[in-house]
Every structure is written in structure tokens, then in C-alpha cells.
Write a protein that holds these residues in place. Sequence first.
Motif, mmCIF file in Angstrom:
data_model
loop_
_atom_site.group_PDB
_atom_site.id
_atom_site.type_symbol
_atom_site.label_atom_id
_atom_site.label_comp_id
_atom_site.label_asym_id
_atom_site.label_seq_id
_atom_site.Cartn_x
_atom_site.Cartn_y
_atom_site.Cartn_z
ATOM 1 N N VAL A 1 1.048 -3.957 3.803
ATOM 2 C CA VAL A 1 -0.016 -3.500 4.704
ATOM 3 C C VAL A 1 0.583 -3.052 6.038
ATOM 4 C CG1 VAL A 1 -2.135 -4.136 5.922
ATOM 5 C CG2 VAL A 1 -1.659 -5.090 3.650
ATOM 6 N N ASP A 2 0.204 -1.867 6.479
ATOM 7 C CA ASP A 2 0.626 -1.367 7.795
ATOM 8 C C ASP A 2 -0.422 -1.795 8.816
ATOM 9 O OD1 ASP A 2 1.252 0.135 10.093
ATOM 10 O OD2 ASP A 2 2.194 1.709 8.878
ATOM 11 N N TRP A 3 -0.192 -2.951 9.431
ATOM 12 C CA TRP A 3 -1.174 -3.520 10.364
ATOM 13 C C TRP A 3 -1.330 -2.676 11.625
ATOM 14 C CZ3 TRP A 3 -4.454 -6.962 8.671
ATOM 15 C CH2 TRP A 3 -4.101 -7.750 7.579
ATOM 16 N N GLN A 4 -0.299 -1.926 11.977
ATOM 17 C CA GLN A 4 -0.410 -1.079 13.171
ATOM 18 C C GLN A 4 -1.454 0.008 12.968
ATOM 19 O OE1 GLN A 4 1.268 -1.614 16.176
ATOM 20 N NE2 GLN A 4 -0.319 -0.167 16.821
ATOM 21 N N ILE A 5 -1.481 0.615 11.772
ATOM 22 C CA ILE A 5 -2.497 1.626 11.487
ATOM 23 C C ILE A 5 -3.888 1.002 11.536
ATOM 24 C CG2 ILE A 5 -3.458 3.137 9.689
ATOM 25 C CD1 ILE A 5 -0.631 3.769 8.810
ATOM 26 N N LEU A 6 -4.044 -0.187 10.949
ATOM 27 C CA LEU A 6 -5.349 -0.847 10.970
ATOM 28 C C LEU A 6 -5.804 -1.140 12.395
ATOM 29 C CD1 LEU A 6 -5.184 -3.337 7.955
ATOM 30 C CD2 LEU A 6 -6.331 -1.125 8.089
ATOM 31 N N ARG A 7 -4.896 -1.620 13.238
ATOM 32 C CA ARG A 7 -5.270 -1.898 14.635
ATOM 33 C C ARG A 7 -5.652 -0.614 15.373
ATOM 34 N NH1 ARG A 7 -1.157 -5.932 14.159
ATOM 35 N NH2 ARG A 7 0.452 -4.421 14.738
ATOM 36 N N LEU B 1 -5.519 10.555 2.989
ATOM 37 C CA LEU B 1 -5.280 10.847 4.401
ATOM 38 C C LEU B 1 -3.905 10.341 4.830
ATOM 39 C CD1 LEU B 1 -6.508 11.957 7.033
ATOM 40 C CD2 LEU B 1 -7.419 9.678 7.461
ATOM 41 N N MET B 2 -3.545 9.135 4.391
ATOM 42 C CA MET B 2 -2.256 8.563 4.780
ATOM 43 C C MET B 2 -1.090 9.214 4.041
ATOM 44 S SD MET B 2 -2.920 4.504 5.506
ATOM 45 C CE MET B 2 -4.379 4.231 4.500
ATOM 46 N N THR B 3 -1.264 9.507 2.742
ATOM 47 C CA THR B 3 -0.166 10.152 2.018
ATOM 48 C C THR B 3 0.081 11.569 2.529
ATOM 49 O OG1 THR B 3 -1.698 10.847 0.261
ATOM 50 C CG2 THR B 3 -0.488 8.781 -0.065
ATOM 51 N N LEU B 4 -0.979 12.246 2.972
ATOM 52 C CA LEU B 4 -0.808 13.577 3.555
ATOM 53 C C LEU B 4 -0.071 13.531 4.892
ATOM 54 C CD1 LEU B 4 -4.300 15.171 2.781
ATOM 55 C CD2 LEU B 4 -2.098 15.896 1.837
ATOM 56 N N HIS B 5 0.004 12.320 5.473
ATOM 57 C CA HIS B 5 0.728 12.141 6.737
ATOM 58 C C HIS B 5 1.967 11.270 6.552
ATOM 59 C CE1 HIS B 5 -3.155 13.592 8.316
ATOM 60 N NE2 HIS B 5 -2.439 14.050 9.319
ATOM 61 N N GLY B 6 2.577 11.381 5.371
ATOM 62 C CA GLY B 6 3.898 10.818 5.167
ATOM 63 C C GLY B 6 3.992 9.360 4.803
ATOM 64 N N ARG B 7 2.856 8.674 4.589
ATOM 65 C CA ARG B 7 2.937 7.261 4.201
ATOM 66 C C ARG B 7 3.139 7.162 2.692
ATOM 67 N NH1 ARG B 7 2.794 7.387 8.931
ATOM 68 N NH2 ARG B 7 4.993 7.270 8.409
ATOM 69 N N PRO B 8 4.048 6.306 2.230
ATOM 70 C CA PRO B 8 4.243 6.106 0.781
ATOM 71 C C PRO B 8 2.947 5.634 0.123
ATOM 72 C CG PRO B 8 5.995 5.045 2.055
ATOM 73 C CD PRO B 8 4.955 5.473 3.040
ATOM 74 N N ILE B 9 2.747 5.992 -1.136
ATOM 75 C CA ILE B 9 1.481 5.734 -1.815
ATOM 76 C C ILE B 9 1.159 4.237 -1.874
ATOM 77 C CG2 ILE B 9 2.632 5.816 -4.060
ATOM 78 C CD1 ILE B 9 -1.035 6.775 -3.275
ATOM 79 N N HIS B 10 2.158 3.384 -2.173
ATOM 80 C CA HIS B 10 1.860 1.954 -2.283
ATOM 81 C C HIS B 10 1.432 1.374 -0.941
ATOM 82 C CE1 HIS B 10 6.014 1.788 -0.818
ATOM 83 N NE2 HIS B 10 5.759 0.566 -0.423
ATOM 84 N N ALA C 1 0.007 3.178 1.471
ATOM 85 C CA ALA C 1 -1.299 3.766 1.769
ATOM 86 C C ALA C 1 -2.417 3.004 1.059
ATOM 87 C CB ALA C 1 -1.310 5.240 1.351
ATOM 88 N N VAL C 2 -2.206 2.654 -0.217
ATOM 89 C CA VAL C 2 -3.215 1.903 -0.971
ATOM 90 C C VAL C 2 -3.451 0.547 -0.337
ATOM 91 C CG1 VAL C 2 -3.681 0.756 -3.175
ATOM 92 C CG2 VAL C 2 -2.810 3.103 -3.153
ATOM 93 N N ALA C 3 -2.360 -0.141 0.038
ATOM 94 C CA ALA C 3 -2.471 -1.471 0.646
ATOM 95 C C ALA C 3 -3.199 -1.411 1.982
ATOM 96 C CB ALA C 3 -1.078 -2.063 0.830
ATOM 97 N N THR C 4 -2.866 -0.438 2.806
ATOM 98 C CA THR C 4 -3.477 -0.333 4.127
ATOM 99 C C THR C 4 -4.933 0.118 4.027
ATOM 100 O OG1 THR C 4 -1.309 0.258 5.015
ATOM 101 C CG2 THR C 4 -3.211 0.690 6.416
ATOM 102 N N ALA C 5 -5.214 1.025 3.099
ATOM 103 C CA ALA C 5 -6.589 1.493 2.923
ATOM 104 C C ALA C 5 -7.503 0.374 2.461
ATOM 105 C CB ALA C 5 -6.639 2.650 1.923
ATOM 106 N N ALA C 6 -6.951 -0.644 1.789
ATOM 107 C CA ALA C 6 -7.758 -1.806 1.414
ATOM 108 C C ALA C 6 -8.332 -2.473 2.661
ATOM 109 C CB ALA C 6 -6.913 -2.799 0.619
ATOM 110 N N GLY C 7 -7.568 -2.430 3.751
ATOM 111 C CA GLY C 7 -8.055 -2.981 5.012
ATOM 112 C C GLY C 7 -9.157 -2.154 5.640
ATOM 113 N N PHE C 8 -9.175 -0.853 5.338
ATOM 114 C CA PHE C 8 -10.273 -0.022 5.824
ATOM 115 C C PHE C 8 -11.617 -0.555 5.333
ATOM 116 C CE2 PHE C 8 -7.986 4.354 6.489
ATOM 117 C CZ PHE C 8 -7.107 3.739 7.368
#
Length: 268
Positions: free
Chosen positions: A80-86, A170-179, A181-188
Motif C-alpha cells: 500500500v502506498d500510504w502517501q498517495i492515500l494521505r 489512474l495509478m498505472t497510467l501514472h507509472g505505479r506498478p499494477i500490484h 495500484a491494486v493495493a492502494t486503490a483498496a484504500g480508496f
Amino acid sequence: MTELILPAAILALVGGFAGIMAGLLGVGGGIILVPAFLYLFDAAGYGSPDLMQLCLATSLATIMVTSGRSVLAHHRRGAVDWQILRDWAPGIALGAAVGVLTVSSLRTQTLQIIFGVLVLLIAGYMVLGRASWRLAEQMPQGPVKYVLSALTGFVSVLLGIGGGSIGVPLMTLHGRPIHRAVATAAGFGGLIAAPSAALFLLTPVQNAPPGTIGSVNVPAFLIVIVMTMLTAPLGAALAHRLDARLLKKAFAFFLAIVALNMLRTALL
């Protein structure tokens, strides 16, 4: 009692399918739950101009629980990319709140049309999208970040979903690896579902089924939550054994059929 058994059984099957798809493809169950709720409640005699609002609200309430469980599982793997979530939390929450107000002001037919069109777009991206596509190598900052985060929350509420179908591309289009992106989007999902579900609990609907608080049907919520938690791990296990690309295309075809049927129902 007998009249309740069949709807409960159908809800259990739908919840189980939604959980498998969420674990298998990283696609939230909301995109499956909303049309299922719509047809089930309508068939049970609870059709009204507010029916779609009830379906969206109940779907979002389930996401509030499943998102938390998913984020914890991904966090244990450090994905999870917590910085993106914050950074995105304020915009997503604000967009979700505006989405609730918008849903409350629209009738079922209009919401069905919106759902059908947006799901067709999502299905199209699932078929045509490529992992190599890029808009940029870094996530948006400044005003663009706030606009995109608010739109993510807003559109997700209109669809009754947790944001994965929007956040992952949205995240994969901005260079985030798919795994990641999926983990971080779960936080959305939690950022979208918590404020919207709270507001929907205070927004009553016409001709509500028994056990409804505001716009959230509690029996449907409980049945679906139990089943998704049971079947999501099964979907995650299957993901390592099956061809994910082929499954994603098959699921996109299924979504397209659901969306077209929703549009047909709304326009007839």
C-alpha cells in the motif's frame, strides 16, 4: 419466512460471486452488487423513484467493511502506498460527499443511465487498456491532484463502487506498478464508503424494504458482507492459477451485458 429464503439465497450467491471477482481481478464487488440489488428489490415489489439510491447506498456500506480488510491484507505485504492515500484522502472524501447529494437529487431512471454508460466505459478500458500506457511517470500534484481525487470519489458514489475500477487505471497510467495500484486503490474504498455510507444512513428513501436505515438495507448488507469475506480469499487463490488476462476480458464482456441491460431497462 418462506418468502425471505429465496431473496436471501440469491443475495448470498451474488455476494459470493462479487467476493470471488474482487479477489480474482481486483475489481470491487459494487459493480456487481448494484444491478443485482436493483433487480432483486424491484422483483420483490420495492420499486420506487429512490430504488437506485437504495442500491448504491447498500453497496457502498459493504465496501466500507471489505475495503478495510483488503487494505490490511495488502499492508502486511508492504504493497500500500500510504502517501498517495494521505494526499488523495481530502479530495476523495469531498467528491464522495458531493456524490451522495447528487444521487439523492436524481431519480432511479437517471441513475440507471449514468451507471450503464460509466460501466460500459470501464468494460471498454478493461478490454482495450494496455499495461504500457502512460500519461506521466509520477502521480499528479497541485490542482490536478485535487480535481482527479474529487472526481474519483464523486464517480465512485454514482456507481456504488469502492474506486478500484477508477483508481487502478489512474495509478498505472501514472507509472505505479499494477500490484501497488491494486493495493492502494483498496484504500480508496474506505475513503469513499465511510463518508458516503454515513450520509446515506441519514437519507431515507420511499418504499424501502424491511430493515432499511436511511438508504442502507441492513439485511442485504450483512448477507453480502459474510459471503464476500468467505469467497474473496478463494478468488485471490484462483488468481495465481488462471489466465488473468482472459478472465478480465470475459468479465468485461459480462459487465457490458449488465450495462446494456441497465440502459435498456431505463430507456424502455
